[in-house]
Enzyme design. Structure first.
Site, PDB file in Angstrom:
ATOM      1  N   GLY A  12       0.997  -1.877   0.004  1.00 17.14           N
ATOM      2  CA  GLY A  12       0.066   0.211   0.279  1.00 17.14           C
ATOM      3  C   GLY A  12       1.105   0.819  -0.294  1.00 17.14           C
ATOM      4  N   SER A  13       0.452   2.666   0.932  1.00 18.02           N
ATOM      5  CA  SER A  13       1.092   3.205   0.725  1.00 18.02           C
ATOM      6  C   SER A  13       0.120   4.561   0.770  1.00 18.02           C
ATOM      7  CB  SER A  13       2.148   3.414  -0.678  1.00 18.02           C
ATOM      8  OG  SER A  13       3.183   2.394  -0.788  1.00 18.02           O
ATOM      9  N   ASN A  14       0.963   5.898   1.837  1.00 15.43           N
ATOM     10  CA  ASN A  14       0.818   7.063   1.481  1.00 15.43           C
ATOM     11  C   ASN A  14       1.737   8.146   0.848  1.00 15.43           C
ATOM     12  OD1 ASN A  14      -1.554   6.175   3.913  1.00 15.43           O
ATOM     13  ND2 ASN A  14       0.539   5.940   5.150  1.00 15.43           N
TER      14      ASN A  14
END
Length: 815
Positions: A249-251
């Site tokens: 995932g990631s931000n």
């Protein structure tokens, strides 16, 4: 050849210009033809590698072949066992070395056992798929610079193997650690490209069998196929392509100059990737004087910096919501289930017979079946069966199976000088298979774009050509199931696309120069809540639907930061480790009230046991609503919240439902009478007791990793809590709670500009640079992550050359 820094070398190094001049002495590569080699490389390559704190290499070379050599050497020095394991995977030889039924490490596919992984990857190699992609001229195929990088990387990896002894116990003395070719490097890149498509369908590709018939090559199947149910298939597809369920995932957020103290942009990248295996990042700086100077993280086995920064621009990626595949429902020839009809004309499937060597047994031979659309597939995950009957089969279309351009995209981004340059790099190369891009530049510009390679499924095409199954799955997940019997249902092409059957970059949801641009793995819709993106086709993602708690919390945080203004890199660092738990802000106080209202302070657990939960109520009420390692009550709320949300529908959980007019603040207000609250409390209290954890124990006492015998507390929280600093760990009561991190925050970077020549950058590789427990760089940055400390990036020459830990290495090929 390894040279430890001696006083005389150090004096040379400190002159800067003298050290740069050494690149002129590096021998030229032997007559490069631009084509990938078929065997282990040779040819007198070398590079200069300057190591600074935390074992971060700054690789200096005269051209791309030499730069690839230095990169391959340095990656092997830190990660030889992980790299070698991946090369066994793409060679289709896991069953030979590790047994057919063992589980792969999962880094290069979602295959559930070695045999299915091998059948797929060996089929890729024997069909010449990678070689054909390498032979295509740019931009459809790799550029000359990338070909040279791959050639050099293989030579550097091989040179390290030839000149060093392996000390990592994971592969010390192992016969499966062998030299590689540039084609092997490209094959690894291919595996990364199809990770979200064919790579997720390997079990279904390798198990697909036609029904028994008299047709040549048809195989006998003894069990009746289970027909897909459209409503159930829609839910299964939604879950299968739900990015919040991935182990990646990631931000990322970019802030415009109008919000910063110095007028330059700011970027905070926080990718959530596996902590073990071949999808780890590895940190370096790559420099060809006058040509390329970029620093950041590379996925292991890749030749380029995938996320990072240079003097003028910084970027990161987040896993995108675009559905990277489509299905074609085939109408089969009544006389032959291995032939299908297109506009009434039968077309024979291509039979791909693959033989896999197996440890301790006879080789295994299986057949795969391929069509004009792609391979026949029997399922997409256990919940979405796609049966091959006498009349119907399903083919998987993955356009990234024709895409080896991802590294060219990264290389072009590394040479960009602005967010406009990043956008141009994406437009020219079109190589990103399953990620968004968020970027900021020194002039104060920002960019969000979902420029990924997607099958060209327009809403109009889906409406006109979907089968009954597709009419259920496409609205729910973006997975189109098209009528493969109709020629007029072909995907077509956009004029700005470099590859047939995909969207051109002009169709990608894009936001330029907003005060902030943020993504946390939801769709592009709320990249900026004040400037929502709409109008894109369903396959890119949804609009006006509930956002994850991580997205909602992130938008609240970054919008408040942008409104405050005068931001600096220090503000990005604070955001990374704020560890605010949005779920706690929304529900902890009401959960404490519901707890206090339970008759007699008891609740019934899932196993029917009555549990005294009265002591949990004040702990929930007093929790600080963060997932810091010292937070008391975070562990209790985490276990309670996971239990509650796993069994309670959103409509029963919240009193204020979702509103598309207020998507960041809804749904909200916990329903204290929601079914399951008491049960979830009882289960959580019992779980903590079984783990030997006090209800108010600091989170870090029970969420930790052990490195070199040292227990390192880990802050951060799960997807369910919505914490920016995401940490996912399996619950193990016998080991005391969460004793190991599986995936989460990985190569974190906070980058900005203050008007000087050098970018201001702080980085952190949470799991450290090396997987070798005998390396000094096995746990150093993990310890820093535990302590919420950062690495001060050394990007400019003066900073590299004045490092107190400077060590210079000059590896070279030996004749």
């Amino acid at each position: 050849m390894l040279l430890r820094t001696r006083p005389i070398l150090r004096r040379v190094a400190l002159t800067g210009a003298a050290l740069l001049a050494t690149t002129a002495a590096i021998p030229q590569a032997a007559a490069a033809t631009g084509a990938a080699d078929a065997g282990p490389s040779g040819g007198g390559l070398s590079a200069v590698i300057r190591y600074t704190e935390n074992g971060i290499p700054h690789i200096l070379a005269r051209d791309y072949a030499h730069l690839g050599f230095g990169t391959g050497w340095a990656q092997a020095a830190d990660q030889v066992c992980v790299l070698a394991d991946g090369f066994v995977t793409v060679a289709g030889e896991r069953s030979r070395w590790f047994g057919p039924e063992a589980a792969p490490d999962g880094s290069l596919s979602s295959a559930t056992r070695n045999l299915s992984s091998d059948l797929y990857f060996k089929g890729v190699r024997e069909s010449g798929t990678v070689e054909k992609l390498l032979a295509a001229p740019a931009p459809a195929g790799p550029s000359k610079d990338l070909r040279e990088l791959m050639r050099g990387w293989a030579a550097g990896y091989n040179a390290w193997l030839a000149q060093n002894k392996i000390t990592d116990p994971a592969c010390k003395g192992a016969a499966w650690v062998r030299p590689v070719s540039a084609t092997d490097v490209a094959a690894r890149g291919f595996a990364v490209s199809v990770l979200g498509g064919q790579g997720r369908g390997i079990d279904g590709i390798t198990s697909a069998q036609p029904p028994a018939s008299g047709a040549p090559g048809a195989e006998t199947r003894t069990t009746a196929p289970r027909e897909p149910d459209p409503p159930a298939a829609a839910e299964a597809a939604r879950e299968f392509f739900d990015t919040t369920r991935y182990d990646m995932g990631s931000n990322a957020v970019a802030f415009a100059g109008s919000t910063t103290a110095g007028g330059g942009g700011l970027l905070l990248g926080n990718p959530h990737y596996p902590w073990q295996g071949g999808r780890r990042f590895w940190q370096s700086q790559q420099t060809i004087p006058g040509e390329l100077n970029v620093s950041g993280g590379s996925l292991l086995g890749t030749t380029v910096v995938n996320i990072g920064f240079n003097e003028k621009v910084a970027w990161s990626h987040t896993v995108a919501t675009g559905t990277p595949v489509s299905l074609h429902q085939l109408t089969l020839d009544p006389a032959d289930p291995t032939a299908y009809l297109v506009d009434g004309v039968p077309e024979r499937m291509t039979r791909r017979t693959v033989t896999v060597p197996v440890a301790g047994g006879d080789p295994v031979t299986r057949t795969q079946w391929w069509t004009r659309y792609g391979p026949v597939v029997s399922n997409l995950g256990s919940g979405l069966p796609l049966p091959w009957t006498a009349g119907t089969a399903y083919a998987l279309n993955d356009p990234n199976a024709a895409n080896l351009r991802g590294s060219d995209t990264a290389l072009a981004m590394g040479r960009a000088r602005s967010v406009g340059g990043i956008q141009d790099a994406l437009r020219r190369t079109q190589g990103l298979p399953w990620v968004n891009t968020v970027a900021a530049d020194a002039a104060g510009g920002t960019l969000f774009t979902q420029s990924q390679v997607l099958p060209r499924i327009t809403d109009e095409l889906a409406a006109r050509c979907s089968t009954a199954l597709g009419r259920a799955t496409y609205p729910a997940s973006g997975l189109a199931v098209l009528d493969g019997a109709r020629g007029d249902c072909a995907l077509g092409s956009d004029p700005d696309a470099v590859q047939p059957g995909v969207f051109g970059p002009g169709k990608a949801p894009t936001l330029r120069d907003a005060p902030y641009a943020e993504n946390s793995n939801d769709s592009a819709w709320l990249a900026n809540a004040e400037r929502p993106l709409t109008g894109y086709e369903r396959i890119w993602g949804n609009v006006a639907t509930p956002r994850s708690l991580r997205t909602r919390g992130a938008i609240e945080d970054v919008a408040a930061m942008a409104a405050k203004g005068r931001l600096t890199v220090a503000d990005l660092q604070k955001q990374q480790f704020a560890n605010r738990a949005p779920a706690g802000d929304l529900a902890a106080a009401d959960a404490a009230k519901a707890c206090a209202a339970l008759p007699g302070g008891t609740a019934t657990a899932s196993d029917g046991t009555a549990v005294d939960v009265s002591a949990a109520c004040p702990v929930l009420a007093g929790w600080d609503r963060t997932a810091d390692s010292g937070s008391r009550g975070a562990l209790l709320f985490d276990r309670f919240w996971r239990r509650l949300t796993a069994t309670t529908a959103a409509k029963d959980l919240w009193l204020v439902p979702f509103s598309a007019a207020d998507p960041v603040r809804t749904p909200r207000t916990l329903n204290q009478a929601a079914p399951g609250i008491g049960r979830a409390l009882a289960d959580a209290v019992a779980e903590l007791k079984a783990a030997g954890a006090a209800l108010d124990a600091p989170l870090g006492e029970h969420q930790f990793v052990v490195r070199g015998g040292e227990k390192l507390p880990v802050g951060g929280g799960t997807e369910a809590l919505g914490v920016w600093n995401k940490i996912e760990a399996p619950w193990n009561a016998a080991a005391g709670g969460y004793p190991e991190v599986l995936h989460g925050s990985s190569h974190v970077q906070a980058v900005g500009w203050n008007g000087g020549r050098c970018p201001v950058a702080r980085t952190l590789l949470t799991y450290s640079q090396s997987a070798n427990p005998n390396s000094p760089y096995y746990a150093d940055q993990t310890r820093m992550f535990s302590q919420e400390r950062w690495v001060t990036s050394r990007f400019c020459e003066r900073d590299i050359l004045t490092s107190p830990k400077l060590k210079v290495v000059w590896p070279r090929e030996r004749g």
